[in-house]
Design an enzyme around this catalytic site. Structure first.
Site, PDB file in Angstrom:
ATOM      1  N   HIS A 101     -18.372  -0.671 -11.084  1.00  0.00           N
ATOM      2  CA  HIS A 101     -18.547   0.194  -9.709  1.00  0.00           C
ATOM      3  C   HIS A 101     -17.788   1.748  -9.686  1.00  0.00           C
ATOM      4  CE1 HIS A 101     -20.687  -3.276  -8.482  1.00  0.00           C
ATOM      5  NE2 HIS A 101     -19.676  -3.906  -7.774  1.00  0.00           N
ATOM      6  N   LYS A 131      -8.492  -6.540  -2.448  1.00  0.00           N
ATOM      7  CA  LYS A 131      -9.043  -7.278  -1.519  1.00  0.00           C
ATOM      8  C   LYS A 131      -8.100  -7.538  -0.201  1.00  0.00           C
ATOM      9  CE  LYS A 131     -11.887  -9.796  -4.951  1.00  0.00           C
ATOM     10  NZ  LYS A 131     -13.244  -9.273  -4.032  1.00  0.00           N
ATOM     11  N   LYS A 165     -13.535  -3.316   5.464  1.00  0.00           N
ATOM     12  CA  LYS A 165     -14.539  -3.011   4.439  1.00  0.00           C
ATOM     13  C   LYS A 165     -14.873  -1.545   4.387  1.00  0.00           C
ATOM     14  CE  LYS A 165     -18.695  -4.844   2.408  1.00  0.00           C
ATOM     15  NZ  LYS A 165     -19.670  -5.848   2.294  1.00  0.00           N
ATOM     16  N   ASP A 192     -13.342  -6.600 -12.306  1.00  0.00           N
ATOM     17  CA  ASP A 192     -14.375  -7.073 -11.429  1.00  0.00           C
ATOM     18  C   ASP A 192     -14.939  -5.689 -10.793  1.00  0.00           C
ATOM     19  OD1 ASP A 192     -15.928  -8.789  -9.921  1.00  0.00           O
ATOM     20  OD2 ASP A 192     -14.730  -8.733  -8.149  1.00  0.00           O
ATOM     21  N   HIS A 237     -25.090  -2.821  -8.678  1.00  0.00           N
ATOM     22  CA  HIS A 237     -26.002  -2.663  -7.277  1.00  0.00           C
ATOM     23  C   HIS A 237     -25.361  -1.412  -6.526  1.00  0.00           C
ATOM     24  CE1 HIS A 237     -22.415  -4.956  -5.361  1.00  0.00           C
ATOM     25  NE2 HIS A 237     -22.465  -4.094  -4.467  1.00  0.00           N
ATOM     26  N   ARG A 273     -32.275 -25.330 -12.563  1.00  0.00           N
ATOM     27  CA  ARG A 273     -32.426 -26.897 -13.336  1.00  0.00           C
ATOM     28  C   ARG A 273     -32.472 -28.070 -12.482  1.00  0.00           C
ATOM     29  NH1 ARG A 273     -25.976 -27.178 -15.499  1.00  0.00           N
ATOM     30  NH2 ARG A 273     -25.071 -27.104 -13.265  1.00  0.00           N
TER      31      ARG A 273
END
Length: 498
Positions: free
Chosen positions: A238, A338, A343, A233, A176, A50
């Site tokens: 996933h 988290k 990771k 989430d 993903h 926008r």
């Protein structure tokens, strides 16, 4: 115009082109596809936002994004080709009349691919605007980002808004994780190798662990995450998608619907978790302050804009069971959180132990074989087996030790660049292949199961258990497996497989 098994020209329209996802993932992925020669020379990439901006300003913005978020240096020859494909449209995406500009900017002889990298709350507005502009025909494809709703009811509303203007075979719901090489390799691993295909059931497998750990916290997304939580989430999409690929029956073909039919059967076989068993089957936690990789980090309630009374979970552990013949008695342990030590995303398949130990003089208890599939950070497949220790010995027994048969993608395919998951998925959209995308009935079946757990948590009035940042979650998550005589697999995460 259909794009089947060949790369043909299309108008790739990126709604939300100035957003974080587009800047970090989508534009770099499109550039890499250009670099690989996988985008037709006549394809156009149209950014939509926008903000008032001319095409030259947009091209410069894209260049800056690529230089910021790609690890590779920008190849000027590739950039010249790529930048020539770029165009920009300023559109208020909630103003349905503003979409009339598309009539002049898309070519009816090319397939239009609309990627909605926007909040799901305006998916319906975008689809209605495109419809009113008269640019939707049966060849147009629309890509939807997660989360599609925050429960079953809201998911149905969003899906129905999109379905008003698009058929199911035009809708590509993206996850993903389904584009990661090691996840794709699950199908080949299971069905192209008899060593696994014939030993992939309750007769040979003891249990399965799926862990998706993140070292980061909220990263400025408090407003979104506190409404969603780790269950919505991560688990709803996933982890359940990974579980479905592990547990599904062999599809009749590799066609999109054949694969998705089998995944849906797995979701329908999930044993319900509700108020009667939620305390035994689930653990939820919320991180407190601590240290991650030597750096002091705040607790969840100390993050910027935090609601001090929030009871949103940042960690979930589940014991999941499937009510079907193949997996009777085989638990699937799921864990995601988290502010964990590092990771890492891994699947670990534990096979049953040998019924008789011939080597008890040198190895009192034979450990089970394990198949470890690492999705990140270093994609790899490892099989843990027992081997004789080389050397001479005067004893009649053999000395054994655990060793790994290691297929590290980065080393085995050292001459091949491992593509980002979004690169694979964007290419599949342009090719018109839906196999790696999630069908509506899958989404709704996953929400049905997840809603039962979230409702049970609400009814229990039990807050999430605290766990210190930099640890592997609440103590109760250890007990979840310990009650069954098992333990979470902790690999040498974050290091190259050797």
């Amino acid at each position: 115009m259909a794009l089947e098994n060949t790369v043909e020209a299309c108008d790739f329209v990126l709604f939300g082109t100035k957003g974080d996802l587009a800047r970090r993932k989508l534009l770099p992925s499109l550039y890499q596809l250009e670099r690989a020669g996988l985008i037709d020379p006549q394809t156009r990439i149209i950014g939509v936002a926008r903000n008032q901006m001319d095409c030259e300003e947009y091209v410069q913005l894209v260049k800056e994004n690529l230089q910021t978020f790609m690890s590779d240096e920008l190849d000027e020859t590739v950039w010249k080709r790529f930048s020539a494909k770029l165009d920009y449209l300023c559109v208020d995406m909630k103003d349905h009349g503003a979409y009339a500009v598309f009539k002049e900017h898309v070519d009816s002889d090319r397939t239009m691919v609309c990627y909605l990298a926007t909040p799901p709350s305006i998916y319906g507005d975008i689809c209605k605007g495109l419809h009113q502009a008269g640019v939707i025909d049966p060849s147009v494809r629309v890509v939807l980002e997660k989360p599609i709703g925050h429960d079953l009811a809201s998911s149905k509303v969003i899906n129905e808004q999109v379905a008003t203007y698009f058929q199911e075979n035009q809708i590509y719901r993206i996850d993903h994780y389904l584009g990661k090489e090691t996840v794709l390799n699950l199908i080949a691993l299971r069905f192209a190798n008899s060593i696994f295909a014939t030993n992939w059931d309750h007769n040979c497998i003891d249990h399965v662990q799926i862990s998706v750990a993140e070292s980061v916290g909220i990263e400025g997304r408090w407003g979104y995450f506190d409404e969603a939580g780790q269950m919505r989430d991560m688990v709803q999409n996933h982890l359940l998608q990974i579980l479905s690929l592990i547990a599904m029956e062999p599809p009749t073909t590799l066609d999109a619907d054949a694969i998705r039919d089998e995944k849906l059967k797995v979701l329908k076989a999930l044993r319900p978790i509700n108020s009667s068993n939620v305390s035994e089957k689930t653990v939820r936690g919320q991180y407190s302050s601590g240290f991650v990789r030597g750096q002091e980090v705040p607790g969840y309630l100390e993050e910027p804009d935090a609601n001090q009374k929030s009871e949103t979970e940042s960690f979930v552990a589940l014991k999941v069971e499937l009510d079907n013949w193949r997996w009777a008695g085989v638990p699937f342990y799921l864990r995601t959180g988290k502010r964990m030590p590092t990771k890492v995303s891994e699947i670990v398949i534990y096979f049953k132990s040998q019924p008789h130990n011939l080597f008890k003089d040198s190895f009192a208890t034979l450990p089970p074989n394990k198949l470890t599939i690492r999705l990140q950070p270093d994609e790899a497949v490892e099989v843990t087996v027992m081997n004789k220790v080389p050397g001479l010995t005067g004893a009649s027994s053999m000395n054994l030790q655990k060793t790994k048969l290691d297929l590290s993608f980065s080393e085995t395919f050292s001459d091949e660049r491992i593509a980002d998951a979004y690169e694979k998925l964007l290419l599949e959209v342009m090719l018109g292949n839906q196999a790696l995308f999630v069908r509506r009935d899958e989404i709704e079946q996953a929400w049905t199961w997840v809603d039962g757990i979230i409702d049970a948590w609400k009814n229990s009035n039990e807050p999430p258990e605290p766990y210190q940042a930099g640890t592997w979650g609440p103590v109760a998550s250890i007990a979840l497996l310990a009650r069954d005589g098992r333990a979470w697999y902790e690999s040498k995460v974050g290091r190259k497989a050797k």
